[in-house]
Design a protein around this motif. Structure first.
Motif, PDB file in Angstrom:
ATOM      1  N   PHE A 108      58.680  18.954   4.898  1.00 30.75           N
ATOM      2  CA  PHE A 108      59.664  19.794   4.596  1.00 30.75           C
ATOM      3  C   PHE A 108      58.895  21.058   3.712  1.00 30.75           C
ATOM      4  O   PHE A 108      59.214  22.307   3.441  1.00 30.75           O
ATOM      5  CB  PHE A 108      61.039  19.376   3.817  1.00 30.75           C
ATOM      6  CG  PHE A 108      61.676  18.723   5.060  1.00 30.75           C
ATOM      7  CD1 PHE A 108      62.233  19.419   6.274  1.00 30.75           C
ATOM      8  CD2 PHE A 108      62.104  17.288   4.958  1.00 30.75           C
ATOM      9  CE1 PHE A 108      62.947  19.018   6.932  1.00 30.75           C
ATOM     10  CE2 PHE A 108      62.590  16.834   5.997  1.00 30.75           C
ATOM     11  CZ  PHE A 108      63.564  17.498   6.967  1.00 30.75           C
ATOM     12  N   LEU A 109      57.810  20.697   2.809  1.00 34.70           N
ATOM     13  CA  LEU A 109      57.284  21.347   1.891  1.00 34.70           C
ATOM     14  C   LEU A 109      56.159  22.260   2.459  1.00 34.70           C
ATOM     15  O   LEU A 109      55.887  23.271   2.113  1.00 34.70           O
ATOM     16  CB  LEU A 109      56.412  20.479   0.696  1.00 34.70           C
ATOM     17  CG  LEU A 109      57.256  19.966  -0.137  1.00 34.70           C
ATOM     18  CD1 LEU A 109      56.551  18.920  -1.290  1.00 34.70           C
ATOM     19  CD2 LEU A 109      58.191  21.000  -0.833  1.00 34.70           C
ATOM     20  N   PRO A 152      55.877  24.342   5.364  1.00 28.30           N
ATOM     21  CA  PRO A 152      56.326  25.743   5.633  1.00 28.30           C
ATOM     22  C   PRO A 152      56.289  26.547   4.203  1.00 28.30           C
ATOM     23  O   PRO A 152      56.178  27.730   4.257  1.00 28.30           O
ATOM     24  CB  PRO A 152      57.592  25.801   6.262  1.00 28.30           C
ATOM     25  CG  PRO A 152      57.996  24.741   6.280  1.00 28.30           C
ATOM     26  CD  PRO A 152      56.995  23.649   6.126  1.00 28.30           C
ATOM     27  N   ILE A 153      56.792  25.920   3.041  1.00 28.64           N
ATOM     28  CA  ILE A 153      56.801  26.500   2.030  1.00 28.64           C
ATOM     29  C   ILE A 153      55.624  26.916   1.593  1.00 28.64           C
ATOM     30  O   ILE A 153      55.127  28.067   1.040  1.00 28.64           O
ATOM     31  CB  ILE A 153      57.699  25.610   1.038  1.00 28.64           C
ATOM     32  CG1 ILE A 153      59.008  25.372   1.323  1.00 28.64           C
ATOM     33  CG2 ILE A 153      57.643  26.439  -0.404  1.00 28.64           C
ATOM     34  CD1 ILE A 153      59.750  24.454   0.558  1.00 28.64           C
ATOM     35  N   PHE A 154      54.567  25.910   1.308  1.00 25.37           N
ATOM     36  CA  PHE A 154      53.281  25.980   0.924  1.00 25.37           C
ATOM     37  C   PHE A 154      52.852  27.288   1.830  1.00 25.37           C
ATOM     38  O   PHE A 154      52.030  28.100   1.436  1.00 25.37           O
ATOM     39  CB  PHE A 154      52.438  24.884   1.286  1.00 25.37           C
ATOM     40  CG  PHE A 154      52.530  23.896  -0.087  1.00 25.37           C
ATOM     41  CD1 PHE A 154      51.351  23.471  -0.918  1.00 25.37           C
ATOM     42  CD2 PHE A 154      53.863  23.336  -0.499  1.00 25.37           C
ATOM     43  CE1 PHE A 154      51.444  22.773  -1.695  1.00 25.37           C
ATOM     44  CE2 PHE A 154      53.846  22.609  -1.500  1.00 25.37           C
ATOM     45  CZ  PHE A 154      52.714  22.202  -2.309  1.00 25.37           C
ATOM     46  N   TRP A 155      52.996  27.352   3.049  1.00 27.15           N
ATOM     47  CA  TRP A 155      52.310  28.126   4.167  1.00 27.15           C
ATOM     48  C   TRP A 155      52.535  29.481   3.730  1.00 27.15           C
ATOM     49  O   TRP A 155      51.937  30.510   3.889  1.00 27.15           O
ATOM     50  CB  TRP A 155      52.529  27.904   5.623  1.00 27.15           C
ATOM     51  CG  TRP A 155      51.713  28.437   6.667  1.00 27.15           C
ATOM     52  CD1 TRP A 155      50.500  28.168   7.168  1.00 27.15           C
ATOM     53  CD2 TRP A 155      52.195  29.640   7.453  1.00 27.15           C
ATOM     54  NE1 TRP A 155      50.158  29.095   7.947  1.00 27.15           N
ATOM     55  CE2 TRP A 155      50.934  30.120   8.344  1.00 27.15           C
ATOM     56  CE3 TRP A 155      53.254  30.383   7.146  1.00 27.15           C
ATOM     57  CZ2 TRP A 155      51.134  31.071   8.752  1.00 27.15           C
ATOM     58  CZ3 TRP A 155      53.407  31.500   8.200  1.00 27.15           C
ATOM     59  CH2 TRP A 155      52.263  31.881   8.990  1.00 27.15           C
ATOM     60  N   ARG A 156      54.084  29.504   3.628  1.00 29.53           N
ATOM     61  CA  ARG A 156      54.849  31.085   3.368  1.00 29.53           C
ATOM     62  C   ARG A 156      54.162  31.740   1.845  1.00 29.53           C
ATOM     63  O   ARG A 156      53.681  32.857   1.962  1.00 29.53           O
ATOM     64  CB  ARG A 156      56.113  31.052   3.434  1.00 29.53           C
ATOM     65  CG  ARG A 156      56.674  30.721   4.880  1.00 29.53           C
ATOM     66  CD  ARG A 156      58.155  31.190   4.804  1.00 29.53           C
ATOM     67  NE  ARG A 156      59.033  30.256   3.841  1.00 29.53           N
ATOM     68  CZ  ARG A 156      59.397  29.021   4.510  1.00 29.53           C
ATOM     69  NH1 ARG A 156      59.360  28.898   5.497  1.00 29.53           N
ATOM     70  NH2 ARG A 156      60.138  28.389   3.533  1.00 29.53           N
ATOM     71  N   THR A 157      54.057  30.636   0.983  1.00 27.76           N
ATOM     72  CA  THR A 157      53.525  31.177  -0.391  1.00 27.76           C
ATOM     73  C   THR A 157      52.137  31.559  -0.224  1.00 27.76           C
ATOM     74  O   THR A 157      51.915  32.646  -0.741  1.00 27.76           O
ATOM     75  CB  THR A 157      53.768  29.904  -1.113  1.00 27.76           C
ATOM     76  OG1 THR A 157      55.012  29.552  -1.504  1.00 27.76           O
ATOM     77  CG2 THR A 157      53.217  30.571  -2.614  1.00 27.76           C
ATOM     78  N   ILE A 176      53.176  24.709  11.782  1.00 29.54           N
ATOM     79  CA  ILE A 176      53.769  25.966  11.500  1.00 29.54           C
ATOM     80  C   ILE A 176      53.989  26.499  12.861  1.00 29.54           C
ATOM     81  O   ILE A 176      53.091  26.809  13.471  1.00 29.54           O
ATOM     82  CB  ILE A 176      52.729  26.914  10.358  1.00 29.54           C
ATOM     83  CG1 ILE A 176      52.664  25.809   9.309  1.00 29.54           C
ATOM     84  CG2 ILE A 176      53.516  28.034  10.218  1.00 29.54           C
ATOM     85  CD1 ILE A 176      54.061  25.589   8.401  1.00 29.54           C
ATOM     86  N   SER A 207      47.543  24.982   4.850  1.00 29.89           N
ATOM     87  CA  SER A 207      48.114  26.357   4.528  1.00 29.89           C
ATOM     88  C   SER A 207      47.375  27.378   4.298  1.00 29.89           C
ATOM     89  O   SER A 207      47.830  28.501   4.511  1.00 29.89           O
ATOM     90  CB  SER A 207      49.253  26.241   3.311  1.00 29.89           C
ATOM     91  OG  SER A 207      50.280  25.064   3.696  1.00 29.89           O
TER      92      SER A 207
END
Length: 438
Positions: A249-250, A252-257, A414, A325
């Motif tokens: 769950f983390l 996509p957050i890392f990838w988008r950031t 992703i 990411s």
């Protein structure tokens, strides 16, 4: 995905399989040689970066040097992604282990950025890039010399050969590809597996002949199964699943950031700096793809307490998320296996009655079912790393609750945002950072 069909079986004839086994075996050996050459080049550069240079300069390679080298590695990878032909291929975070064939012009750049990542200590393995390289070459060879063979067969042969070489045994490829070919209609399952297994066997034997390190490690044998071990082993496996799901769950957050930085040089540069910080905190054991580091971890299991093992696993998870990411090219199976070993050792410390070999196997199973979404591969690695076949019946049961926890979860991959379609007359939008141009 079928070969020429016989009237009675609906699959390939024995004569066809025998004839096609020859190029499959040759291509298996070729895939292993290419993997070996790539890893040898990465090891040579790694020796320069982490031994020769710091030794010549009189600096400690486990201190600030880690931050410097990983930051420079990110910069070098970013420059490669920006300027090399093909831009290093697709972002590894967006691809599966086996993906559609790439164009040949992409391969040199992909090989370069992969070698840089492996040598620089990035927490990714070689599996995705080397499979992509071998698939592209084999598909091109088949299209040129054996055009009657479907592209899907060429992809299966190249992928199986590389998986066999990566894990040092064709069993991993047989298990992995069983699920892929089982859905194909017509013919015997083993007719469809015949050529991939032949290629995987040739790749595995070639890697052994080249002196590649074994996948197994020296852990005390499990011994006779105990009923309580099913419960405690399932607890460790499910706990590992839970931790890996947090990483899922983390991701996509890392990838988008990181992709908010937008520039293909800036993204891996910042990613490399972050990996350097993590490597500085966790030490060399939390760096690189993780196979050698598994041996270091298991060399003296009693040297680590629960807090240390939790810290090692946590830092490696963060390193994997950052590396995956930040546009670095590489696979997630080997670092995920390292994380599973660390979590299994942690389970053994917290539940001393659980034998170390079974605990390590359960940790691997829990992480791999999330990262790879393949129960067969999870069981194989759970048996292979401790090198103990007596674990197999236990893992076949323990994997069941672990799989139930992940069966409805998304894949550890992703899905890039859909590209908006522009009118023909409109100016085309700039490609996203790290995308393949053209």
């Amino acid at each position: 995905m079928s070969l020429a069909r016989t009237p009675d079986e609906g699959g390939a004839s024995p004569q066809q399989l025998l004839v096609l086994a020859i190029p499959a075996i040759l291509l298996g050996a070729f895939a292993a040689l290419l993997l070996w050459a790539l890893e040898q080049l990465a090891d040579l550069l790694s020796g320069v970066l982490w031994t020769t240079l710091p030794g010549a300069l009189g600096v400690d390679p486990s201190g600030w040097w880690i931050i410097l080298i990983l930051t420079l590695t990110g910069l070098a990878v970013g420059i490669g992604l920006r300027y090399l032909p093909g831009h290093g291929g697709p972002d590894s975070a967006t691809t599966e282990l086996i993906s559609p064939p790439l164009k040949l012009r992409v391969l040199p750049g992909l090989a370069v950025v992969t070698v840089l990542s492996l040598a620089g200590g990035v927490s990714l393995g070689p599996e995705n890039p080397i499979i992509a390289i071998n698939v592209a070459i084999v598909v091109a060879v088949f299209a040129r010399f054996i055009p009657k063979i479907p592209t899907q067969i060429a992809v299966l042969i190249a992928s199986a050969a590389t998986v066999g070489a990566l894990f040092g045994t064709p069993v991993a490829a047989a298990l992995l590809f069983t699920g892929i070919v089982a859905t194909a209609k017509g013919g015997s399952l083993w007719d469809k597996l015949f050529l991939p297994v032949a290629a995987a066997g040739a790749g595995a034997v070639t890697m052994h002949l080249l002196g590649a390190p074994p996948l197994s490690f020296d852990i005390p044998a499990y011994g006779s199964p105990q009923a309580i071990d099913l419960l405690t082993g399932a607890v460790v496996a499910c706990a590992a699943v839970g931790i890996a799901l947090i990483a899922l769950f983390l991701f996509p957050i890392f990838w988008r950031t990181l992709h908010a930085l937008r520039h293909p040089i800036l993204i891996p540069l910042v990613g490399g700096f972050l990996l350097g910080i993590l490597g500085f905190i966790g030490g060399p054991i939390t760096m690189f793809k993780g196979l050698t580091q598994i041996g270091d971890l298991l060399q003296d299991p009693g040297a680590y307490d629960a807090a240390q093992l939790a810290g090692i696993a946590g830092i490696k998870i963060l390193a994997l998320l950052v590396a995956a990411s930040a546009l670095f090219r590489g696979g997630r199976i080997f670092p995920a296996t390292f994380i599973g070993v660390a979590l299994g050792m942690l389970g053994h410390v917290l539940i001393p009655g659980l034998p170390l070999g079974l605990a390590v196997a359960c940790g691997i199973v829990g992480v791999i079912v999330v990262i790879a979404r393949d129960g067969w591969l999870a069981i194989f690695l759970g048996v292979a790393i401790p090198n103990d076949i007596s674990l197999l019946p236990m893992l076949c049961i323990i994997v069941l609750p672990a799989w139930l926890l992940v069966s409805r979860m998304p894949a550890f991959q992703i899905v890039p945002p859909a590209v908006q379609t522009e009118p023909v007359a409109a100016k085309p939008a700039d490609p996203p950072a790290g995308s393949v141009a053209g």
